[in-house]
Design a protein around this motif. Structure first.
Motif, PDB file in Angstrom:
ATOM      1  N   LEU A 163       0.806  -1.221   0.000  1.00 48.71           N
ATOM      2  CA  LEU A 163       0.000   0.000   0.000  1.00 48.71           C
ATOM      3  C   LEU A 163       0.837   1.268   0.000  1.00 48.71           C
ATOM      4  O   LEU A 163       0.426   2.284  -0.552  1.00 48.71           O
ATOM      5  CB  LEU A 163      -0.925   0.016   1.229  1.00 48.71           C
ATOM      6  CG  LEU A 163      -2.126  -0.919   1.182  1.00 48.71           C
ATOM      7  CD1 LEU A 163      -2.831  -0.914   2.531  1.00 48.71           C
ATOM      8  CD2 LEU A 163      -3.091  -0.488   0.096  1.00 48.71           C
ATOM      9  N   LEU A 164       2.001   1.220   0.636  1.00 48.79           N
ATOM     10  CA  LEU A 164       2.803   2.438   0.778  1.00 48.79           C
ATOM     11  C   LEU A 164       4.272   2.051   0.879  1.00 48.79           C
ATOM     12  O   LEU A 164       4.824   1.931   1.972  1.00 48.79           O
ATOM     13  CB  LEU A 164       2.357   3.232   2.009  1.00 48.79           C
ATOM     14  CG  LEU A 164       2.989   4.613   2.191  1.00 48.79           C
ATOM     15  CD1 LEU A 164       2.544   5.554   1.083  1.00 48.79           C
ATOM     16  CD2 LEU A 164       2.608   5.200   3.545  1.00 48.79           C
ATOM     17  N   ALA A 165       4.898   1.845  -0.250  1.00 47.91           N
ATOM     18  CA  ALA A 165       6.305   1.458  -0.267  1.00 47.91           C
ATOM     19  C   ALA A 165       7.174   2.674   0.024  1.00 47.91           C
ATOM     20  O   ALA A 165       6.861   3.792  -0.386  1.00 47.91           O
ATOM     21  CB  ALA A 165       6.673   0.875  -1.630  1.00 47.91           C
ATOM     22  N   PRO A 166       8.268   2.508   0.773  1.00 42.39           N
ATOM     23  CA  PRO A 166       9.180   3.643   0.996  1.00 42.39           C
ATOM     24  C   PRO A 166       9.794   4.109  -0.311  1.00 42.39           C
ATOM     25  O   PRO A 166       9.934   3.334  -1.263  1.00 42.39           O
ATOM     26  CB  PRO A 166      10.229   3.068   1.944  1.00 42.39           C
ATOM     27  CG  PRO A 166      10.145   1.595   1.771  1.00 42.39           C
ATOM     28  CD  PRO A 166       8.726   1.286   1.412  1.00 42.39           C
ATOM     29  N   ALA A 167      10.166   5.366  -0.360  1.00 40.31           N
ATOM     30  CA  ALA A 167      10.788   5.904  -1.567  1.00 40.31           C
ATOM     31  C   ALA A 167      12.192   5.359  -1.751  1.00 40.31           C
ATOM     32  O   ALA A 167      12.676   5.231  -2.880  1.00 40.31           O
ATOM     33  CB  ALA A 167      10.817   7.434  -1.496  1.00 40.31           C
ATOM     34  N   GLU A 168      12.841   5.014  -0.634  1.00 40.34           N
ATOM     35  CA  GLU A 168      14.218   4.536  -0.703  1.00 40.34           C
ATOM     36  C   GLU A 168      14.490   3.627   0.476  1.00 40.34           C
ATOM     37  O   GLU A 168      14.032   3.889   1.593  1.00 40.34           O
ATOM     38  CB  GLU A 168      15.189   5.721  -0.700  1.00 40.34           C
ATOM     39  CG  GLU A 168      16.642   5.365  -0.870  1.00 40.34           C
ATOM     40  CD  GLU A 168      17.523   6.607  -0.945  1.00 40.34           C
ATOM     41  OE1 GLU A 168      18.294   6.833   0.015  1.00 40.34           O
ATOM     42  OE2 GLU A 168      17.422   7.347  -1.943  1.00 40.34           O
ATOM     43  N   VAL A 169      15.219   2.525   0.243  1.00 36.91           N
ATOM     44  CA  VAL A 169      15.633   1.612   1.305  1.00 36.91           C
ATOM     45  C   VAL A 169      17.138   1.441   1.220  1.00 36.91           C
ATOM     46  O   VAL A 169      17.674   1.075   0.174  1.00 36.91           O
ATOM     47  CB  VAL A 169      14.939   0.238   1.175  1.00 36.91           C
ATOM     48  CG1 VAL A 169      15.412  -0.698   2.282  1.00 36.91           C
ATOM     49  CG2 VAL A 169      13.423   0.381   1.211  1.00 36.91           C
ATOM     50  N   ASP A 170      17.836   1.740   2.311  1.00 43.03           N
ATOM     51  CA  ASP A 170      19.286   1.587   2.332  1.00 43.03           C
ATOM     52  C   ASP A 170      19.630   0.104   2.176  1.00 43.03           C
ATOM     53  O   ASP A 170      19.191  -0.720   2.989  1.00 43.03           O
ATOM     54  CB  ASP A 170      19.836   2.115   3.663  1.00 43.03           C
ATOM     55  CG  ASP A 170      21.356   2.191   3.667  1.00 43.03           C
ATOM     56  OD1 ASP A 170      21.989   1.140   3.468  1.00 43.03           O
ATOM     57  OD2 ASP A 170      21.896   3.285   3.877  1.00 43.03           O
ATOM     58  N   PRO A 171      20.401  -0.271   1.167  1.00 41.91           N
ATOM     59  CA  PRO A 171      20.682  -1.696   0.927  1.00 41.91           C
ATOM     60  C   PRO A 171      21.520  -2.344   2.029  1.00 41.91           C
ATOM     61  O   PRO A 171      21.505  -3.556   2.188  1.00 41.91           O
ATOM     62  CB  PRO A 171      21.442  -1.687  -0.404  1.00 41.91           C
ATOM     63  CG  PRO A 171      22.014  -0.313  -0.507  1.00 41.91           C
ATOM     64  CD  PRO A 171      21.035   0.598   0.154  1.00 41.91           C
TER      65      PRO A 171
ATOM     66  N   GLY B 237      18.882  -1.477   5.680  1.00 40.35           N
ATOM     67  CA  GLY B 237      17.444  -1.708   5.604  1.00 40.35           C
ATOM     68  C   GLY B 237      16.633  -0.510   6.048  1.00 40.35           C
ATOM     69  O   GLY B 237      15.406  -0.567   6.086  1.00 40.35           O
ATOM     70  N   TYR B 238      17.294   0.625   6.380  1.00 38.58           N
ATOM     71  CA  TYR B 238      16.572   1.806   6.817  1.00 38.58           C
ATOM     72  C   TYR B 238      15.706   2.338   5.686  1.00 38.58           C
ATOM     73  O   TYR B 238      16.138   2.412   4.529  1.00 38.58           O
ATOM     74  CB  TYR B 238      17.539   2.893   7.278  1.00 38.58           C
ATOM     75  CG  TYR B 238      18.145   2.638   8.636  1.00 38.58           C
ATOM     76  CD1 TYR B 238      17.678   1.613   9.449  1.00 38.58           C
ATOM     77  CD2 TYR B 238      19.184   3.432   9.114  1.00 38.58           C
ATOM     78  CE1 TYR B 238      18.224   1.390  10.697  1.00 38.58           C
ATOM     79  CE2 TYR B 238      19.742   3.210  10.365  1.00 38.58           C
ATOM     80  CZ  TYR B 238      19.253   2.187  11.146  1.00 38.58           C
ATOM     81  OH  TYR B 238      19.784   1.970  12.380  1.00 38.58           O
ATOM     82  N   ARG B 239      14.488   2.736   6.036  1.00 38.74           N
ATOM     83  CA  ARG B 239      13.525   3.187   5.037  1.00 38.74           C
ATOM     84  C   ARG B 239      13.352   4.696   5.099  1.00 38.74           C
ATOM     85  O   ARG B 239      13.260   5.263   6.188  1.00 38.74           O
ATOM     86  CB  ARG B 239      12.182   2.495   5.273  1.00 38.74           C
ATOM     87  CG  ARG B 239      12.305   0.975   5.332  1.00 38.74           C
ATOM     88  CD  ARG B 239      10.992   0.321   5.699  1.00 38.74           C
ATOM     89  NE  ARG B 239      11.183  -1.112   5.946  1.00 38.74           N
ATOM     90  CZ  ARG B 239      10.338  -2.055   5.598  1.00 38.74           C
ATOM     91  NH1 ARG B 239       9.214  -1.754   4.990  1.00 38.74           N
ATOM     92  NH2 ARG B 239      10.592  -3.325   5.859  1.00 38.74           N
ATOM     93  N   SER B 240      13.287   5.330   3.929  1.00 39.58           N
ATOM     94  CA  SER B 240      13.050   6.768   3.829  1.00 39.58           C
ATOM     95  C   SER B 240      11.833   7.004   2.949  1.00 39.58           C
ATOM     96  O   SER B 240      11.558   6.236   2.016  1.00 39.58           O
ATOM     97  CB  SER B 240      14.264   7.481   3.230  1.00 39.58           C
ATOM     98  OG  SER B 240      15.407   7.294   4.044  1.00 39.58           O
ATOM     99  N   TYR B 241      11.114   8.070   3.259  1.00 44.93           N
ATOM    100  CA  TYR B 241       9.888   8.402   2.534  1.00 44.93           C
ATOM    101  C   TYR B 241       9.987   9.799   1.942  1.00 44.93           C
ATOM    102  O   TYR B 241      10.658  10.678   2.480  1.00 44.93           O
ATOM    103  CB  TYR B 241       8.682   8.303   3.468  1.00 44.93           C
ATOM    104  CG  TYR B 241       8.338   6.883   3.856  1.00 44.93           C
ATOM    105  CD1 TYR B 241       7.324   6.191   3.204  1.00 44.93           C
ATOM    106  CD2 TYR B 241       9.051   6.232   4.852  1.00 44.93           C
ATOM    107  CE1 TYR B 241       7.016   4.871   3.555  1.00 44.93           C
ATOM    108  CE2 TYR B 241       8.754   4.911   5.206  1.00 44.93           C
ATOM    109  CZ  TYR B 241       7.736   4.244   4.556  1.00 44.93           C
ATOM    110  OH  TYR B 241       7.441   2.943   4.891  1.00 44.93           O
TER     111      TYR B 241
END
Length: 356
Positions: free
Chosen positions: A31-39, A42-46
């Protein structure tokens, strides 16, 4: 998109009114995927452009709209979205009327009066969470709450926490439907263990609070009653807030680390974290131990645990990888999944000179 358009998951959660665990849940649901995930972490940014979608999602869940319905509304144009909302509200009104009639019938038949609805969750998810978190309980005279599962329920999340003083585990679930109001209490762990097999077979479970207990209302199965325990439960938020700064972070595959612990012969085990691995073994330097590949940030560190503390903390972690946040050889270690951080465990080390 520029870096200035991105915000970490915690800041995005505060801005949208969703918990971080709920955001992870909605990301996993598509429903709401993060804009970026640190490979690496695993930190997620929106993205700031996602704020309104997240707020709309939260409002739809607050009116008990199921995930499929939320997806349809978010993807629809204005006219179609309005029609879907009207249909959902009509169903809610019908369900409310049906519940009121059922309560009258139940009362007339002499059945148990309905309690306060504090959560509606998927049965298999609740059973798994209960069994995972309850591994951190203990039965000690005069401390009944250590044998229980503390539940904190709100419209946004249901948090389950247990501790035996050497280990604390907490998991946050996204409710299938919002609760009527917030509630917290400590529920008897043995009652919940006995109920878990039936809970697992129920697609949905309505959790209702009553005096001295909760009712688990199961679909197509006999409802289960669990007692609440007296006494004050440790404040998990205060505990997490009091933790020192992380000095070393190691991400390691869970299964190889568990195998290394299983092969270790002693009651206590030393972890040596170096640049690219975590070595599992005794404290003596003449025993090299078993190396397990890891991604490490921060300096080297040596820390010692009782097997009965570390092994269950690792074995209940979700996903193939475990992230270890270390603060020093005598400080609690935070263990969590590196890809889905909704099960968090604190594990207390023992002195490095403790006999093996």
């Amino acid at each position: 998109m520029t870096r200035s358009d991105l915000m970490p998951i915690g800041a995005f959660a505060r801005r949208t009114g969703l918990t971080s665990s709920a955001l992870r849940f909605y990301a996993d649901s598509g429903l709401l995927a993060p804009a970026e995930v640190d490979p690496l972490t695993g930190y997620r940014s929106y993205d700031t452009a996602q704020v309104e979608r997240a707020r709309t999602l939260r409002r739809l869940r607050e009116i008990a709209m199921p995930l499929a319905g939320v997806q349809a509304v978010l993807d629809a144009g204005a006219e179609e979205a309005a029609r879907l909302l009207d249909e959902h509200l009509a169903r809610i009104e019908e369900d409310a009327a049906a519940r009121r009639k059922a309560a009258v019938v139940r009362s007339a038949l002499g059945g148990d009066p309905p309690g306060l609805l504090i959560a509606t969750v998927k049965g298999p998810v609740l059973a798994d969470a209960v069994e995972q978190v309850l591994t951190a309980t203990a039965h000690e005279p005069g401390m009944a709450v250590l044998g229980g599962l503390h539940i904190e329920a709100s419209a946004e999340a249901v948090a389950l926490t247990a501790t035996d003083r050497y280990r604390l585990s907490t998991r946050t679930l996204a409710p299938a439907r919002p609760a009527e109001q917030t509630w917290s209490g400590t529920v008897d762990g043995d009652d919940l263990r006995a109920a878990a097999p039936e809970v697992r077979r129920s697609p949905l479970v309505r959790v209702e609070a009553v005096p001295q207990g909760i009712w688990l209302r199961l679909t197509g199965r006999k409802d289960r009653h669990c007692r609440t325990l007296p006494g004050e439960f440790p404040d998990r938020r205060q505990l997490f807030a009091s933790l020192g700064e992380v000095t070393t972070r190691a991400t390691v595959a869970k299964e190889p680390l568990l195998r290394a612990l299983e092969e270790h012969p002693g009651d206590h085990v030393t972890l040596r974290v170096s640049a690219h691995e975590v070595t599992v073994g005794p404290s003596a330097d003449d025993h090299p131990g078993i190396p397990v590949a890891a991604t490490v940030r921060g300096g080297p560190l040596e820390i010692r645990f009782g097997i009965t503390t570390l092994y269950p903390a690792l074995s209940t972690a979700i996903g193939p990888d475990v992230m270890l946040d270390l603060r020093g050889h005598d400080q609690p270690v935070t263990l969590r999944s590196a890809d889905r951080g909704d099960l968090t465990t604190l594990a207390m080390p023992v002195a490095l000179d403790h006999p093996a």
